[in-house]
Design an enzyme around this catalytic site. Structure first.
Site, mmCIF file in Angstrom:
data_model
loop_
_atom_site.group_PDB
_atom_site.id
_atom_site.type_symbol
_atom_site.label_atom_id
_atom_site.label_comp_id
_atom_site.label_asym_id
_atom_site.label_seq_id
_atom_site.Cartn_x
_atom_site.Cartn_y
_atom_site.Cartn_z
ATOM 1 N N GLY A 1 19.467 78.166 -59.251
ATOM 2 C CA GLY A 1 19.585 76.777 -58.530
ATOM 3 C C GLY A 1 20.443 76.259 -58.529
ATOM 4 N N GLN A 2 20.697 74.873 -57.575
ATOM 5 C CA GLN A 2 21.937 74.078 -57.018
ATOM 6 C C GLN A 2 23.008 74.110 -58.424
ATOM 7 O OE1 GLN A 2 21.346 70.437 -56.179
ATOM 8 N NE2 GLN A 2 23.053 70.431 -54.507
ATOM 9 N N LEU A 3 22.297 73.357 -59.521
ATOM 10 C CA LEU A 3 23.255 73.080 -60.680
ATOM 11 C C LEU A 3 23.320 74.132 -61.351
ATOM 12 C CD1 LEU A 3 24.130 70.655 -62.505
ATOM 13 C CD2 LEU A 3 21.935 70.464 -63.566
ATOM 14 N N ASP B 1 16.451 83.410 -64.414
ATOM 15 C CA ASP B 1 16.016 82.828 -63.354
ATOM 16 C C ASP B 1 14.627 83.565 -63.248
ATOM 17 O OD1 ASP B 1 16.956 80.390 -61.064
ATOM 18 O OD2 ASP B 1 15.041 81.625 -60.761
ATOM 19 N N ILE B 2 13.769 83.159 -62.132
ATOM 20 C CA ILE B 2 12.581 84.172 -61.832
ATOM 21 C C ILE B 2 12.696 84.948 -60.475
ATOM 22 C CG2 ILE B 2 10.540 82.751 -62.771
ATOM 23 C CD1 ILE B 2 10.308 81.351 -59.991
ATOM 24 N N ASP C 1 10.660 84.128 -67.165
ATOM 25 C CA ASP C 1 9.808 82.934 -66.474
ATOM 26 C C ASP C 1 9.476 82.022 -67.793
ATOM 27 O OD1 ASP C 1 7.668 81.241 -65.621
ATOM 28 O OD2 ASP C 1 6.736 83.003 -64.536
ATOM 29 N N TYR D 1 7.454 64.627 -59.378
ATOM 30 C CA TYR D 1 8.616 64.984 -59.964
ATOM 31 C C TYR D 1 8.940 63.729 -60.940
ATOM 32 C CZ TYR D 1 13.651 66.006 -59.994
ATOM 33 O OH TYR D 1 14.870 65.963 -60.262
ATOM 34 N N LYS E 1 9.374 63.689 -65.029
ATOM 35 C CA LYS E 1 10.841 63.388 -65.776
ATOM 36 C C LYS E 1 10.448 62.288 -66.725
ATOM 37 C CE LYS E 1 13.485 66.519 -63.820
ATOM 38 N NZ LYS E 1 13.588 67.714 -64.857
HETATM 39 N N1 SER Z 1 18.014 65.305 -56.341
HETATM 40 C C1 SER Z 1 16.618 65.007 -56.911
HETATM 41 C C2 SER Z 1 15.477 64.923 -55.762
HETATM 42 O O1 SER Z 1 15.964 64.389 -54.842
HETATM 43 C C3 SER Z 1 16.446 63.752 -57.824
HETATM 44 O O2 SER Z 1 16.754 64.125 -59.092
HETATM 45 O O3 SER Z 1 14.504 65.438 -55.830
#
Ligand code: SER
Length: 319
Positions: free
Chosen positions: A13-15, A36-37, A53, A143, A147
């Site tokens: 992913g991005q991070l 990663d998957i 996974d 989401y 969290k």
């Molecule tokens: N960057 C994320 C989002 O926009 C927020 O944690 O979903």
């Protein structure tokens, strides 16, 4: 010195891809396994990489045992905008994935675990300016709900099971080395790509929508600083507020125009406007600064300078 063996889940992913490189530098490539998957893209294939996974608990446990893992960075998640389109799967991945990792930390007595939370854990009745560490949290996206619940699970596993789990509430993360994946703050990544390729950008948020944001280098630094801190300095075991800048689409467009004068922006808000409107505009991260010495380096100007300097060459390579 104790030998570290680090597992990154969701490294593609991005991070993940940038954090993997930070961990290579800190611990040596041979001590880091990125997973990663999906097959690795770009730089990730230069280190240890395996398909994994997190939802397959037995595979995860076997992997940890076989590779004698001591630390996990668990980054695999569905983000805010994508999560609204497939809420049940977002909940399944974001919650069950985390609980599998926390259970593994107990079972294999892992040294420590990292899991990211987000500004999405806040909601419309949260104070919007300088949002405090402890405040009303009423997330409206799946989401964000995952969290907030995840923060409670982390705190519980720390208190009841002694797991050394650490977490940051990331603002919107902005990098240029990988494309973003379905977040509301991701307009601020896309805008740089479009500024270079098309000289124009259509924004899905209103011009004055302020959101807390952070350049990727600062996000990697914050994560590694937190994970390197002595356990007694990490006083918050749900998740730390963390911050470096806040800006609106109009402001980032102005900053780009200083360097690309014929760049234009237009606005076509969609369902993501309501998500952005429910989140804080700026964050009070004094606890992170006091407890383990967090300090940011990049503001909007430095970030724009750096991205517009490096991105054209990267895009030319891909073309
Ligand atoms: N960057 C994320 C989002 O926009 C927020 O944690 O979903």
């Amino acid at each position: 010195m104790k030998k570290h063996k680090i597992l990154i889940i969701g490294a593609g992913g991005q991070l993940g891809s940038e954090l993997t490189q930070g961990l290579w530098k800190l611990y040596g490539k041979e001590n880091v396994i990125a997973t990663d998957i999906k097959d690795p893209q770009g730089i990730l294939s230069q280190g240890n990489f395996e398909i994994l996974d997190v939802l397959k608990q037995k595979n995860l446990f076997d992997f940890i045992k076989k590779n004698e893992i001591t630390q996990i960075y668990h980054l695999a998640a569905v983000l805010s905008a994508t999560g609204e389109k497939n809420p049940k799967f977002a909940w399944h991945l974001n919650m069950d994935g985390l609980i599998h990792v926390l259970d593994a930390a107990v079972e294999y007595k892992l040294d420590r675990v990292y899991w990211p939370s987000s500004i999405a854990a806040f909601g419309p009745t949260t104070p919007k300016q300088d949002t405090p560490q402890d405040t009303i949290m009423d997330p409206t996206t799946i989401y964000g709900i995952s969290k907030q619940a995840g923060e409670r699970w982390c705190e519980w596993y720390h208190r009841k099971m002694g797991v050394d789990v650490r977490s940051l509430r990331y603002p919107g993360l902005i990098g240029y080395k990988t494309k973003p994946g379905g977040g509301t703050t991701d307009y601020a990544v896309d805008i740089y790509f479009k500024a270079i390729t098309d000289k124009k950008f259509e924004c899905f948020l209103q011009p004055d929508t302020y959101l807390p944001m952070m350049y990727m280098d600062d996000a990697v630094k914050a994560t590694l600083d937190l994970m390197e801190a002595p356990a007694e300095k990490v006083k918050i075991r749900s998740s730390y507020n963390i911050s470096s800048m806040s800006f609106s689409p109009a402001e980032i467009a102005e900053e780009i125009k200083k360097r690309i004068p014929d760049f234009t922006i237009s606005y076509q808000p969609d369902f993501r406007q309501a998500i952005a409107d429910s989140w804080p505009k700026s964050i009070d991260d004094s606890a992170a600064r006091k407890d383990w010495g967090w300090n940011h380096q990049f503001g909007l100007e430095e970030m724009t300078e750096e991205i517009l300097k490096n991105l054209p060459a990267l895009l030319a390579q891909e073309a």
